[in-house]
Write a protein that holds these residues in place. Structure first.
Motif, short mmCIF file in Angstrom:
data_model
loop_
_atom_site.label_atom_id
_atom_site.label_comp_id
_atom_site.label_asym_id
_atom_site.label_seq_id
_atom_site.Cartn_x
_atom_site.Cartn_y
_atom_site.Cartn_z
N CYS A 68 -29.60 -31.14 33.70
CA CYS A 68 -29.34 -30.53 35.01
C CYS A 68 -28.00 -29.79 34.92
CB CYS A 68 -29.26 -31.59 36.11
SG CYS A 68 -30.76 -32.54 36.34
N GLU A 69 -28.03 -28.49 35.07
CA GLU A 69 -26.82 -27.68 34.99
C GLU A 69 -26.54 -27.03 36.35
OE1 GLU A 69 -24.78 -24.05 32.39
OE2 GLU A 69 -26.72 -24.91 31.82
N THR A 70 -25.30 -27.16 36.81
CA THR A 70 -24.95 -26.60 38.11
C THR A 70 -24.94 -25.08 38.06
OG1 THR A 70 -22.60 -26.75 37.57
CG2 THR A 70 -23.56 -28.60 38.77
N VAL A 71 -25.33 -24.49 39.20
CA VAL A 71 -25.34 -23.03 39.35
C VAL A 71 -24.62 -22.70 40.67
CG1 VAL A 71 -26.76 -20.95 39.55
CG2 VAL A 71 -27.53 -22.85 38.11
N PRO A 72 -23.41 -22.17 40.61
CA PRO A 72 -22.63 -21.93 41.83
C PRO A 72 -23.34 -21.07 42.87
CG PRO A 72 -21.22 -21.75 39.90
CD PRO A 72 -22.62 -21.88 39.39
N THR A 73 -24.14 -20.11 42.43
CA THR A 73 -24.81 -19.21 43.39
C THR A 73 -25.88 -19.92 44.21
OG1 THR A 73 -26.33 -18.51 41.63
CG2 THR A 73 -24.36 -17.16 42.01
N LEU A 74 -26.29 -21.12 43.79
CA LEU A 74 -27.31 -21.86 44.55
C LEU A 74 -26.71 -22.76 45.63
CD1 LEU A 74 -29.81 -22.93 41.73
CD2 LEU A 74 -30.03 -21.05 43.36
N TYR A 75 -25.37 -22.89 45.64
CA TYR A 75 -24.75 -23.72 46.66
C TYR A 75 -24.88 -23.06 48.02
CZ TYR A 75 -22.48 -26.87 43.32
OH TYR A 75 -22.23 -27.81 42.36
N PRO A 76 -25.07 -23.86 49.06
CA PRO A 76 -25.15 -23.29 50.42
C PRO A 76 -23.81 -22.67 50.82
CG PRO A 76 -25.99 -25.54 50.34
CD PRO A 76 -25.28 -25.30 49.05
N PRO A 77 -23.81 -21.71 51.74
CA PRO A 77 -22.55 -21.10 52.18
C PRO A 77 -21.70 -22.08 52.98
CG PRO A 77 -24.38 -20.36 53.55
CD PRO A 77 -24.99 -21.14 52.42
N SER A 78 -20.40 -21.86 52.97
CA SER A 78 -19.49 -22.74 53.71
C SER A 78 -19.50 -22.45 55.21
CB SER A 78 -18.06 -22.59 53.17
OG SER A 78 -17.63 -21.26 53.28
N VAL A 79 -20.07 -21.31 55.59
CA VAL A 79 -20.26 -21.00 57.02
C VAL A 79 -21.75 -20.80 57.23
CG1 VAL A 79 -19.76 -19.40 58.90
CG2 VAL A 79 -18.00 -19.91 57.20
N GLN A 80 -22.34 -21.58 58.11
CA GLN A 80 -23.79 -21.50 58.32
C GLN A 80 -24.14 -21.86 59.75
OE1 GLN A 80 -25.73 -25.33 56.60
NE2 GLN A 80 -24.10 -24.84 55.14
N GLU A 81 -25.28 -21.37 60.20
CA GLU A 81 -25.76 -21.65 61.55
C GLU A 81 -27.07 -22.41 61.43
OE1 GLU A 81 -26.65 -19.40 65.84
OE2 GLU A 81 -26.37 -18.25 64.01
N ARG A 82 -26.98 -23.72 61.53
CA ARG A 82 -28.18 -24.55 61.38
C ARG A 82 -28.95 -24.66 62.67
NH1 ARG A 82 -27.06 -30.16 58.62
NH2 ARG A 82 -29.15 -30.40 59.45
N TYR A 83 -28.26 -24.58 63.79
CA TYR A 83 -28.90 -24.64 65.10
C TYR A 83 -28.48 -23.42 65.89
CZ TYR A 83 -29.89 -29.49 63.88
OH TYR A 83 -30.33 -30.61 63.26
N PRO A 84 -29.36 -22.88 66.72
CA PRO A 84 -29.04 -21.66 67.47
C PRO A 84 -27.75 -21.82 68.29
CG PRO A 84 -31.37 -22.16 67.68
CD PRO A 84 -30.73 -23.35 66.99
N GLY A 85 -26.82 -20.90 68.08
CA GLY A 85 -25.59 -20.91 68.86
C GLY A 85 -24.54 -21.89 68.38
N GLN A 86 -24.79 -22.59 67.25
CA GLN A 86 -23.83 -23.55 66.71
C GLN A 86 -23.51 -23.17 65.26
OE1 GLN A 86 -24.89 -27.68 67.43
NE2 GLN A 86 -26.05 -27.12 69.26
N VAL A 87 -22.26 -22.83 65.02
CA VAL A 87 -21.84 -22.34 63.71
C VAL A 87 -20.95 -23.38 63.04
CG1 VAL A 87 -20.68 -20.49 62.45
CG2 VAL A 87 -21.94 -19.97 64.55
N LEU A 88 -21.29 -23.69 61.80
CA LEU A 88 -20.54 -24.67 61.02
C LEU A 88 -19.55 -23.95 60.10
CD1 LEU A 88 -20.15 -27.56 59.71
CD2 LEU A 88 -21.89 -26.85 58.09
N HIS A 89 -18.30 -24.46 60.06
CA HIS A 89 -17.28 -23.94 59.17
C HIS A 89 -16.74 -25.09 58.33
CE1 HIS A 89 -16.70 -19.93 61.13
NE2 HIS A 89 -17.19 -20.59 62.15
N PHE A 90 -16.98 -25.04 57.02
CA PHE A 90 -16.35 -26.02 56.13
C PHE A 90 -14.98 -25.47 55.76
CE2 PHE A 90 -20.38 -28.10 55.65
CZ PHE A 90 -20.04 -29.40 55.38
N VAL A 91 -13.96 -26.27 55.96
CA VAL A 91 -12.59 -25.81 55.72
C VAL A 91 -11.98 -26.48 54.51
CG1 VAL A 91 -12.19 -25.20 58.12
CG2 VAL A 91 -11.70 -27.53 57.36
N GLY A 92 -12.76 -27.19 53.74
CA GLY A 92 -12.26 -27.84 52.53
C GLY A 92 -12.79 -29.25 52.40
N GLY A 93 -12.78 -29.75 51.18
CA GLY A 93 -13.27 -31.11 50.96
C GLY A 93 -14.77 -31.16 50.88
#
Length: 266
Positions: A194-219
């Protein structure tokens, strides 16, 4: 003219005293846990309005109320690491709105957060093939070091499209650490690579539910993505009928394939 000035003064007085403006509302929200490991707390405030004040809320009392202006963007921030992220949403009216919180990529809800499961042996009697190896594998262990315990809960998901997801949660001396990796997997003789591929990682900013935006700020898993960008990360597992044996320098942990799982209720 006196009446006009009187109305203006009354308006200013009410504003200074903190009385509700015509467009102000009491927003009613409820936190919905979509995959958080601990009962962590949150700070709730109005975005771009430092004078609005902050409120501390938590999963133990998920319902909250906050006075704001209609159309304000509200921010719900975590208080604990490594789950450093925020959820932004708009306060449109006074109808209760479910605010979803989570710590990991969306797909983890489908396979990681399990309470009960049964395991099965791998179908390698008549040869090794991708379809027979695809599935979910779990490994749990607890080690004692003098007066301390180290626990590990790791899960590997091998997908039929040749990609994988791996997540491990470790509790060491009351410190929780999380590892999340994704990439591609292949079979090489008796070993799964199993080799990691950085381009397959989900984005750090995403909208999983309508009108709700997630921001990962680290960690959390965002840090692991940065590690995968800097260097090649590979997991190797020996294929055995009892499961996948992790080829580590010190341990030979067995990841057992899940036969039937029961996802915990939400």
């Amino acid at each position: 003219m006196k009446i006009f000035y009187t109305i203006i003064l009354m308006f200013l007085f009410q504003t200074i005293m903190g009385q509700a403006m015509p467009d102000s509302i009491v927003f009613h929200g409820k936190i919905v846990n979509d995959g958080i490991l601990h009962n962590i707390g949150f700070i709730l405030h109005v975005k771009n309005n430092p004078n609005s004040g902050s409120h501390i809320v938590g999963l133990d009392r998920p319902e909250f109320f906050i006075r704001c202006m209609r159309g304000d963007t509200l921010v719900l921030e975590t208080l604990a690491s490594p789950y450093s992220y925020s959820v932004e949403f708009v306060a449109k009216d006074t109808t209760q709105q479910h605010i979803h919180v989570w710590s990991f990529p969306k797909s983890c809800k489908e396979w990681y957060f399990e309470q009960q499961y049964k395991t099965t042996h791998l179908p390698i009697k008549y040869g090794i093939n991708r379809s027979g190896l695809a599935g979910i594998y779990k490994h749990r262990k607890k080690k004692s070091y003098y007066d301390f315990y180290v626990t590990s809960d790791a899960t590997l998901k091998l997908k039929t499209d040749g990609t994988f997801e791996f997540m491990e949660i470790r509790d060491e001396w009351d410190i929780n650490s999380v590892t999340y990796h994704t990439g591609k997997w292949e079979i090489k003789q008796d070993t799964i690579v199993c080799e990691t591929v950085p381009t397959l990682y989900p984005p750090s900013v995403q909208e999983r539910y309508p009108g709700q935006v997630l921001h990962f700020v680290g960690g959390g898993w965002e840090d692991d993505k940065q590690k995968a960008i800097k260097r090649r990360i590979v997991y190797k597992f020996i294929i055995h009928k009892k499961g996948l044996i992790y080829k580590d320098r010190y341990d030979r942990d067995i990841y057992k394939k899940v036969k039937q799982s029961v996802t915990r209720s939400r």
